[in-house]
Design an enzyme around this catalytic site. Structure first.
Site, PDB file in Angstrom:
ATOM      1  N   GLY A 274       5.638  28.498 -15.268  1.00  0.00           N
ATOM      2  CA  GLY A 274       4.198  28.441 -15.480  1.00  0.00           C
ATOM      3  C   GLY A 274       3.867  28.160 -16.925  1.00  0.00           C
TER       4      GLY A 274
ATOM      5  N   GLY B 237      -2.085  30.023 -22.000  1.00  0.00           N
ATOM      6  CA  GLY B 237      -2.505  29.950 -23.386  1.00  0.00           C
ATOM      7  C   GLY B 237      -1.477  30.505 -24.348  1.00  0.00           C
TER       8      GLY B 237
ATOM      9  N   VAL C  69       6.652  29.770 -19.511  1.00  0.00           N
ATOM     10  CA  VAL C  69       7.580  30.744 -18.941  1.00  0.00           C
ATOM     11  C   VAL C  69       8.628  29.983 -18.131  1.00  0.00           C
ATOM     12  CG1 VAL C  69       7.861  32.758 -17.451  1.00  0.00           C
ATOM     13  CG2 VAL C  69       5.795  32.508 -18.821  1.00  0.00           C
TER      14      VAL C  69
ATOM     15  N   ASP D 232      -6.431  43.465 -20.215  1.00  0.00           N
ATOM     16  CA  ASP D 232      -6.470  42.172 -19.518  1.00  0.00           C
ATOM     17  C   ASP D 232      -5.944  42.323 -18.085  1.00  0.00           C
ATOM     18  OD1 ASP D 232      -7.090  39.525 -19.265  1.00  0.00           O
ATOM     19  OD2 ASP D 232      -5.243  38.779 -20.168  1.00  0.00           O
TER      20      ASP D 232
END
Length: 560
Positions: free
Chosen positions: A350, A353, A357, A468
């Site tokens: 993936g 920001g 990964v 988050d």
């Protein structure tokens, strides 16, 4: 009257034999210990437990005669336990040696059912085993001098590392040779609450190192039973044999054994056979050989220096003082480069920001990992990296993504996590190519994330505000357990203090109304984000549907 006395005597005897045993210690040798012995195992005249001798292709086993209750009666969860022992592996030849030995926990003390020629060495022998291996099995082992946590749930190996210990002062790793013939001490500790199994090794002269050699997060509740035995197993090879000795042994349930056995009372080891053989060789035979070796080694060193200098430049890393204090296990950049096949695009999991990964497989242990690659060019990336190292590296909970280690290189920061094969919860909810989660699975995930959040807010030594919480930061393991990850925005403070940060952070749609006004995050703002998370999981809609334009835009939660 006489009959009453007999009945009372029998009742007292039964109560005495049924009393729960929770510990033992052998620090003056094993003479008179009544251990259950099998094969080559024996007790020497001076009290050493000798598992093997010079007989080739044979085994030796020793088991403590009384079983232990490894489960809590009320909950059925595995209890904490701790054991320490001093061992020595003495090869009968300085160049060749036999196999290793194991400490194990098994369901029976019956050797005919536990060990036989058809299953000796098989994972079915034990429920839990810690192996001290001195030979290399190319199919399973990382090298010929390693310690491994084996046979949990019938697997060949759960975790293994080269034998050694970490220096408490510098954090530096020091190698130890299992077949040096020198006594070493081992600690095997299981924390039932944290579900963590640790194995620590050190020379006998040292105190127990603070950092374990191996640390495995595993729930033993389904592996251990009410009545189980502890003991040792060892075997010899086909070419030459190796003597395996246990000098002292201590075991305890629901607590830690003493850090070190009393060295002064342990029985002495016999003189090394290998050392006797060395003394027989005249020094004149070795001098020409040594001279030739020194000359060839000097040439090889010069060549290797040039090669290694070029490789060091290619794989140069950064190490700062704070890393010695806070860093968990540090991987070399070379190891991660090989694990991800050079960070090839086909390994990409993936992009966000924070960076990219990659999926990787560690070359020695074959462990699947996820490697997050962050750029040094962003100051936010540096702050996120340090926050994750300091927080996630010390957190231990089954519903949090475990940080295994990290690496730093010029222009790059790399974090290594457990690989989650089912990806993020966000993709499972909103990608059409993913099978829909049923209500039971969704409720199970919600409960897991709630448990992890409770640990962060209430149960850890400090308060951790995640800041988050969202479905994209919840990853699913192979059993669809929800694990909260990505602690790049996390903040810590003591339980009796207030957070000092006033910077608004998070993802639109999950941010609490008061956070947008005051800029001060609290555990309550995390709870608000968790509430939005629950609604999203329940109904399958995003907090804000950005695909809908204008006044028809769908907002899941409207703040006031």
């Amino acid at each position: 009257m006489q009959q009453l006395k007999v009945l009372l005597w029998i009742l007292m005897a039964e109560l005495a034999t049924s009393a729960t045993v929770d510990s033992f210690i052998f620090t003056n040798g094993f003479t008179g210990s009544k251990l259950i012995l099998d094969g080559l195992a024996s007790i020497t005249e001076n009290g050493l437990l000798r598992l093997t001798n010079d007989t080739k292709q044979s085994t030796g086993h020793a088991i403590y005669p009384t079983p232990f209750n490894f489960l809590q009666p009320s909950t059925g969860m595995a209890v904490s336990f701790s054991t320490t022992f001093v061992f020595a592996m003495i090869p009968q030849d300085s160049m060749y040696h036999g196999h290793g030995m194991e400490f194990f926990i098994a369901t029976t003390s019956n050797f005919s059912g536990l060990f036989n020629h058809s299953n000796n060495g098989s994972s079915s022998n034990y429920n839990v085993a810690v192996e001290f291996d001195a030979i290399l099995n190319a199919e399973y082992d990382i090298d010929s001098n390693h310690i491994g946590i084996h046979d949990i749930n019938g697997e060949i190996s759960n975790s293994s590392l080269h034998a050694g210990y970490f220096d408490d002062r510098t954090g530096e790793f020091h190698n130890l040779s299992l077949v040096s013939g020198e006594p070493m001490q081992v600690w095997v500790d299981y924390d039932g609450g944290e579900m963590t199994l640790n194995v620590t090794l050190s020379p006998i002269q040292m105190m127990k190192p603070k950092r374990p050699l191996l640390s495995l997060v595993v729930n033993l509740s389904s592996i251990l039973f009410n009545s189980m035995y502890v003991g040792f197993s060892s075997s010899t090879g086909t070419v030459v044999a190796c003597d395996h000795y246990i000098l002292g042994w201590s075991f305890k349930l629901n607590g830690l054994v003493p850090e070190a056995l009393n060295i002064s009372t342990l029985p002495p080891l016999p003189e090394h056979t290998a050392n006797k053989e060395k003394a027989k060789h005249p020094i004149t035979i070795w001098l020409p050989v040594v001279g030739s070796v020194v000359l060839l080694t000097s040439v090889a060193v010069v060549v290797m220096f040039i090669i290694m200098r070029r490789r060091r430049i290619k794989f140069a890393e950064l190490i700062e003082d704070w890393e010695l204090q806070y860093g968990p296990h540090r991987f070399s950049y070379k190891t991660l480069f090989k694990a991800t096949k050079g960070f090839k695009d086909k390994q990409l999991l993936g992009v966000g920001g924070f960076g990219k990964v990659y999926k990787g497989v560690l070359p020695k242990s074959n462990t699947e990992v996820a490697v997050k690659r962050i750029s040094h060019e962003s100051m936010q990336g540096m702050r996120e990296f340090i926050a994750e190292i300091v927080t996630l590296g010390r957190l231990r909970h089954r519903n949090l993504v475990q940080l295994l280690g990290y690496s730093r290189r010029k222009g790059e920061l790399l974090l290594v996590y457990n690989y989650m094969p089912n990806g993020s919860l966000g993709k499972s909810l909103h990608c059409k190519d993913k099978p829909a989660l049923n209500w039971y699975q969704r409720l199970h995930i919600i409960k897991g994330v709630a448990s992890g959040l409770q640990y962060l807010h209430e149960d850890w030594e400090q308060v951790v505000i995640h800041r988050d919480i969202k479905t994209n930061n919840v990853l699913l393991d192979s059993e669809l357990n929800g694990r909260l990850g990505d602690f790049g925005l996390a903040r810590l403070y003591d339980h009796d203090m207030d957070p000092q940060t006033t910077q608004v952070a998070g993802t639109m749609g999950y941010i609490a109304p008061e956070l947008a006004r005051t800029g001060r995050p609290t555990t309550l703002t995390d709870v608000f984000a968790f509430g939005v998370f629950v609604l999203e999981v329940a109904c399958g809609r995003r907090p804000i549907d950005f695909q809908v334009k204008g006044d028809n835009q769908i907002v899941l939660v409207v703040g006031c």
